[in-house]
Design an enzyme around this catalytic site. Structure first.
Site, PDB file in Angstrom:
ATOM      1  N   ARG A  29     -25.159 -58.954 -43.462  1.00 19.65           N
ATOM      2  CA  ARG A  29     -25.140 -60.233 -44.204  1.00 19.65           C
ATOM      3  C   ARG A  29     -24.866 -61.394 -43.265  1.00 19.65           C
ATOM      4  O   ARG A  29     -25.431 -62.476 -43.396  1.00 19.65           O
ATOM      5  CB  ARG A  29     -24.066 -60.180 -45.294  1.00 19.65           C
ATOM      6  CG  ARG A  29     -24.447 -59.306 -46.487  1.00 19.65           C
ATOM      7  CD  ARG A  29     -23.236 -59.011 -47.345  1.00 19.65           C
ATOM      8  NE  ARG A  29     -22.619 -60.201 -47.870  1.00 19.65           N
ATOM      9  CZ  ARG A  29     -21.306 -60.305 -48.182  1.00 19.65           C
ATOM     10  NH1 ARG A  29     -20.502 -59.266 -48.027  1.00 19.65           N
ATOM     11  NH2 ARG A  29     -20.821 -61.413 -48.667  1.00 19.65           N
ATOM     12  N   SER A  36     -17.890 -56.700 -51.708  1.00 23.81           N
ATOM     13  CA  SER A  36     -17.247 -56.550 -50.406  1.00 23.81           C
ATOM     14  C   SER A  36     -15.719 -56.555 -50.540  1.00 23.81           C
ATOM     15  O   SER A  36     -15.033 -55.651 -50.056  1.00 23.81           O
ATOM     16  CB  SER A  36     -17.721 -57.694 -49.499  1.00 23.81           C
ATOM     17  OG  SER A  36     -16.966 -57.752 -48.326  1.00 23.81           O
TER      18      SER A  36
HETATM   19  N1  URA Z   1     -14.296 -61.556 -47.314  1.00 22.41           N
HETATM   20  C1  URA Z   1     -14.777 -60.298 -47.386  1.00 22.41           C
HETATM   21  O1  URA Z   1     -14.055 -59.332 -47.118  1.00 22.41           O
HETATM   22  N2  URA Z   1     -16.059 -60.133 -47.775  1.00 22.41           N
HETATM   23  C2  URA Z   1     -16.880 -61.149 -48.085  1.00 22.41           C
HETATM   24  O2  URA Z   1     -18.013 -60.925 -48.432  1.00 22.41           O
HETATM   25  C3  URA Z   1     -16.370 -62.452 -48.003  1.00 22.41           C
HETATM   26  C4  URA Z   1     -15.061 -62.627 -47.615  1.00 22.41           C
END
Ligand code: URA
Length: 434
Positions: free
Chosen positions: A168, A183
């Site tokens: 990403r 996430s």
């Molecule tokens: N923090 C995370 O752990 N994942 C994300 O996608 C954005 C912030």
């Protein structure tokens, strides 16, 4: 199942089934699906989104991609606290010992800093000898013994997230609510606590720049947490300016120690008390948030919270004499005031630029392999809403390199707005999603 068909489906805005989502997450984690196909899918998700059921399945598939901690042998309701990231954010360092001293078990997995935001484990390593990589067994034993342990995230916690996040990051698909929810929540659910309190930062130095986006993310994460049978709440907190006065590792640790000794900045303590009282209510020790806050204030005033901090640092191998004598922390070579350009009121001290300025001094990382200079950073002398006179110090740059200091001062000057008219201080707690 053909990956091509799944990309096509999402491209057309259709819903992916539970089985399809598990196939994608498992296949990618096992290197059976190539980056280019996942990249295309991520971009399709970016434009078409995911509904709540898909988000839940994505989160669970990512959670199940690695180890799930079993904290059942810890007594009491285990509670995690997570921040979506900020500048000057030393909340965990203050909040953890306070609520642990009240009897709430704090079993916290923390990250390292990256970019303009710092990480709790890095800050704790300001204490020589501190071990931020406990085994699961040692972690559980310590929480049972003293109610608090903080360790780095274990390598096999949600490995799907590690791969997906890296992809990403290079395909401009980080800022999508379903993907951020998956996430963060996959890691929170794999960490095995009973309750989760989320600090969703909003503003210049945060992931979410607007209240609307932050509220959407908070609702999405709370929704997933509830579906997974967790007690969960999200607090939207202001991150337009740095939290507290200190930015940088040793400097933030010193501010946290002062806060535990009753001298915490007002904005920092507001966030600490808001999140902490929610955690105490989730623990069942108190049912009323105002009474929970009183317990926290008493723990600070009596010295109980500071004692807990010292015990926690010692238990993890750190030299706690630094907490008792802050002059032991290595200072930076230069401390340079940044002066106000004119008379007026401070309207903005943009958090992201302050974080980047601290990073450019050596206080942060651009990649996970970078070394951090613990002594550098910035200490604010003014906050938004304060009156200032021309030539008065707005903040102090702590640097070990004059060229880097000059660059940081330029960044700070650009990020600070002073106007003739009065300005209110920032409101810290913007909203709560329960
Ligand atoms: N923090 C995370 O752990 N994942 C994300 O996608 C954005 C912030």
């Amino acid at each position: 199942m053909r990956m091509y068909d799944l990309i096509e489906k999402k491209k057309l805005g259709e819903e992916l089934t539970t089985e399809e989502i598990y196939h994608i997450v498992n296949g990618y984690t096992r290197d059976e699906i190539p980056d280019y196909q996942i990249s295309a899918l991520l971009m399709a998700i970016y434009f078409k989104g995911m509904n709540v059921r898909e988000r839940y399945d994505l989160t669970m598939a990512m959670r199940d991609s690695g180890d799930i901690l079993d904290l059942s042998s810890i007594d009491g309701v285990k509670i995690d606290k997570h921040s979506t990231g900020g500048v000057g954010d030393k909340v965990t360092l203050v909040l953890g010992p306070i609520i642990a001293s009240i009897g709430v078990p704090v079993a916290k997995m923390s990250g390292r800093g990256l970019g303009h935001t710092g990480g709790t484990i890095d800050k704790l390593e300001a204490f020589p000898g501190f071990n931020g990589a406990l085994s699961e067994k040692a972690f559980i034993k310590q929480v049972n013994a003293i109610k608090i342990a903080v360790t780095g995230q274990s390598k096999n916690l949600a490995p799907a997230d590690k791969k997906l996040y890296a992809l990403r990051d290079v395909t401009a698909t980080v800022d999508e609510i379903s993907l951020i929810t998956g996430s963060i929540m996959s890691k929170k659910l794999a960490a095995g606590t009973d309750a989760i309190v989320l600090d969703v930062t909003v503003g210049d130095g945060a992931f979410m720049k607007t209240k609307e986006d932050a509220l959407n993310l908070a609702k999405s994460m709370v929704d997933i947490g509830k579906r997974a049978d967790k007690k969960i709440a999200a607090y939207l907190t202001n991150m337009d300016e740095p939290l507290g006065y200190a930015v940088g590792n040793n400097l933030e640790v010193i501010e946290a120690i002062n806060a535990l000794n009753g001298n915490g900045p007002k904005d920092l303590m507001e966030v600490v008390y808001a999140l902490g009282s929610q955690m105490i209510v989730f623990s069942g020790i108190e049912t009323d948030k105002a009474k929970a806050r009183k317990l926290m204030e008493e723990a600070v005033a009596s010295g109980k919270a500071f004692e807990k901090f010292v015990q926690f640092i010692e238990m993890q191998g750190g030299d706690a004499s630094y907490a008792k004598d802050i002059s032991k922390f290595e200072p930076a070579k230069y401390v340079i005031p940044v002066e106000a350009c004119c008379d007026g009121y401070v309207h903005a001290m943009k958090a992201e630029a302050f974080g980047l300025a601290s990073m450019s001094l050596g206080g942060g990382r651009e990649t996970f392999d970078d070394e951090i200079d613990m002594s550098v950073g910035i200490v604010l002398a003014k906050k938004v809403g304060d009156q200032v006179k021309k030539g008065e110090a707005l903040c102090y740059v702590h640097a070990n390199d004059e060229t880097k200091a000059k660059k940081a001062i330029e960044m700070i000057n650009e990020a600070t707005i002073i106007k003739a008219e009065k300005c209110d201080e920032n409101k810290l707690i913007i909203d709560v999603v329960e």
